[in-house]
Design a protein around this motif. Structure first.
Motif, PDB file in Angstrom:
ATOM      1  N   ARG A 275       0.838  -1.202   0.000  1.00 31.63           N
ATOM      2  CA  ARG A 275       0.000   0.000   0.000  1.00 31.63           C
ATOM      3  C   ARG A 275       0.871   1.249   0.000  1.00 31.63           C
ATOM      4  O   ARG A 275       1.846   1.341   0.748  1.00 31.63           O
ATOM      5  CB  ARG A 275      -0.881   0.040   1.252  1.00 31.63           C
ATOM      6  N   ARG A 276       0.454   2.221  -0.791  1.00 36.26           N
ATOM      7  CA  ARG A 276       1.127   3.525  -0.763  1.00 36.26           C
ATOM      8  C   ARG A 276       0.495   4.336   0.359  1.00 36.26           C
ATOM      9  O   ARG A 276      -0.732   4.502   0.391  1.00 36.26           O
ATOM     10  CB  ARG A 276       0.900   4.262  -2.077  1.00 36.26           C
TER      11      ARG A 276
ATOM     12  N   ARG B  78       6.490  11.184  -8.569  1.00 37.55           N
ATOM     13  CA  ARG B  78       5.390  10.323  -9.034  1.00 37.55           C
ATOM     14  C   ARG B  78       4.744   9.596  -7.864  1.00 37.55           C
ATOM     15  O   ARG B  78       3.532   9.440  -7.800  1.00 37.55           O
ATOM     16  CB  ARG B  78       5.909   9.300 -10.055  1.00 37.55           C
ATOM     17  N   TRP B  79       5.590   9.127  -6.926  1.00 41.90           N
ATOM     18  CA  TRP B  79       5.049   8.442  -5.750  1.00 41.90           C
ATOM     19  C   TRP B  79       4.145   9.376  -4.954  1.00 41.90           C
ATOM     20  O   TRP B  79       3.073   8.965  -4.491  1.00 41.90           O
ATOM     21  CB  TRP B  79       6.194   7.929  -4.861  1.00 41.90           C
TER      22      TRP B  79
ATOM     23  N   VAL C  63       2.372  11.882  -6.033  1.00 35.37           N
ATOM     24  CA  VAL C  63       1.107  12.061  -6.761  1.00 35.37           C
ATOM     25  C   VAL C  63       0.224  10.823  -6.600  1.00 35.37           C
ATOM     26  O   VAL C  63      -0.967  10.917  -6.281  1.00 35.37           O
ATOM     27  CB  VAL C  63       1.388  12.346  -8.258  1.00 35.37           C
ATOM     28  N   GLU C  64       0.815   9.640  -6.811  1.00 34.92           N
ATOM     29  CA  GLU C  64       0.022   8.406  -6.746  1.00 34.92           C
ATOM     30  C   GLU C  64      -0.442   8.118  -5.324  1.00 34.92           C
ATOM     31  O   GLU C  64      -1.558   7.628  -5.112  1.00 34.92           O
ATOM     32  CB  GLU C  64       0.831   7.236  -7.313  1.00 34.92           C
ATOM     33  N   THR C  65       0.393   8.419  -4.344  1.00 30.55           N
ATOM     34  CA  THR C  65       0.003   8.174  -2.953  1.00 30.55           C
ATOM     35  C   THR C  65      -1.112   9.128  -2.541  1.00 30.55           C
ATOM     36  O   THR C  65      -2.040   8.741  -1.823  1.00 30.55           O
ATOM     37  CB  THR C  65       1.233   8.297  -2.023  1.00 30.55           C
TER      38      THR C  65
ATOM     39  N   GLU D  27      -3.368  10.274  -4.589  1.00 35.95           N
ATOM     40  CA  GLU D  27      -4.572   9.730  -5.237  1.00 35.95           C
ATOM     41  C   GLU D  27      -5.143   8.558  -4.440  1.00 35.95           C
ATOM     42  O   GLU D  27      -6.350   8.486  -4.198  1.00 35.95           O
ATOM     43  CB  GLU D  27      -4.251   9.281  -6.678  1.00 35.95           C
ATOM     44  N   ARG D  28      -4.269   7.614  -4.053  1.00 34.82           N
ATOM     45  CA  ARG D  28      -4.734   6.451  -3.278  1.00 34.82           C
ATOM     46  C   ARG D  28      -5.357   6.890  -1.954  1.00 34.82           C
ATOM     47  O   ARG D  28      -6.379   6.368  -1.523  1.00 34.82           O
ATOM     48  CB  ARG D  28      -3.572   5.503  -2.958  1.00 34.82           C
TER      49      ARG D  28
ATOM     50  N   GLU E 253      -8.726   8.348  -2.547  1.00 34.88           N
ATOM     51  CA  GLU E 253      -9.671   7.272  -2.887  1.00 34.88           C
ATOM     52  C   GLU E 253     -10.127   6.544  -1.627  1.00 34.88           C
ATOM     53  O   GLU E 253     -11.307   6.207  -1.487  1.00 34.88           O
ATOM     54  CB  GLU E 253      -9.006   6.260  -3.838  1.00 34.88           C
TER      55      GLU E 253
END
Length: 197
Positions: free
Chosen positions: A12-13, A138-139, A141-143, A145-146, A149
């Protein structure tokens, strides 16, 4: 039932703020080999985590044998990473890496109750890899987002881990929404510093 190899849990991020708040752990079964999960306050279980940040400090805190502690900082706070003789690759990475440097770490959450009854959360790394600033960005940004969510799915009645998190933690979800947004804003600020006007 055939004895198939256990599948590795998805990593999990998670940002440091939420990770350090995840003081409650549990197993899904009584089997002694059953994975131990950390309950994230946003309503997700994590047996493994994937973190990226700046390795700011390393120290051999072992008494009889090498036991390395690393501080890894993301835009929301600090992770503590511990690796010893059972994580030889991660331990040698902590020994050899220069600080500061960007690192990506996959590992397992570990909780430790202190004498005063508070719970410290750390990462026991499976792997530590030096990465570029782009990978770190990038991490983030993606973390973010997660995280957003998970916050969004929190109110879903069927979300058993969210219901559990409500029971175990008295923490406002806004804390993680704000952290995610601030983490994204920190990237914009860095870019504006790097681009001379």
């Amino acid at each position: 039932m055939s004895q198939s190899a256990p599948t590795r849990e998805v990593a999990r991020r998670v940002f440091a703020t939420e990770f350090n708040d995840a003081t409650f752990t549990f197993k899904e079964s009584d089997d002694e080999r059953a994975p131990v999960y950390s309950l994230l306050p946003t309503g997700e279980r994590a047996n493994r985590v994937f973190i990226v940040g700046t390795l700011t400090e390393t120290e051999d805190v072992g008494e009889d044998s090498e036991y390395w502690r690393g501080r890894v900082v993301d835009p929301t706070g600090t992770f503590f990473v511990y690796a010893g003789q059972y994580q030889p690759e991660a331990a040698s990475a902590l020994r050899d890496l220069d600080t500061p440097s960007y690192v990506a770490i996959v590992g397992k959450p570990r909780t430790y109750e202190t004498e005063d009854g508070s719970v410290n959360v750390s990462v026991r790394p499976e792997s530590i890899t030096e990465v570029t600033a782009d990978v770190r960005d990038r991490w983030v940004v993606e973390t973010a987002e997660r995280t957003l969510e998970r916050v969004e799915a929190f109110e879903d009645e069927g979300n058993e881990y969210a219901r559990r998190a409500e029971e175990e933690y008295d923490l406002p979800l806004a804390r993680y929404t704000e952290g995610a947004i601030e983490a994204l804003e920190s990237l914009d600020e860095e870019e504006s510093v790097e681009q001379p006007a």
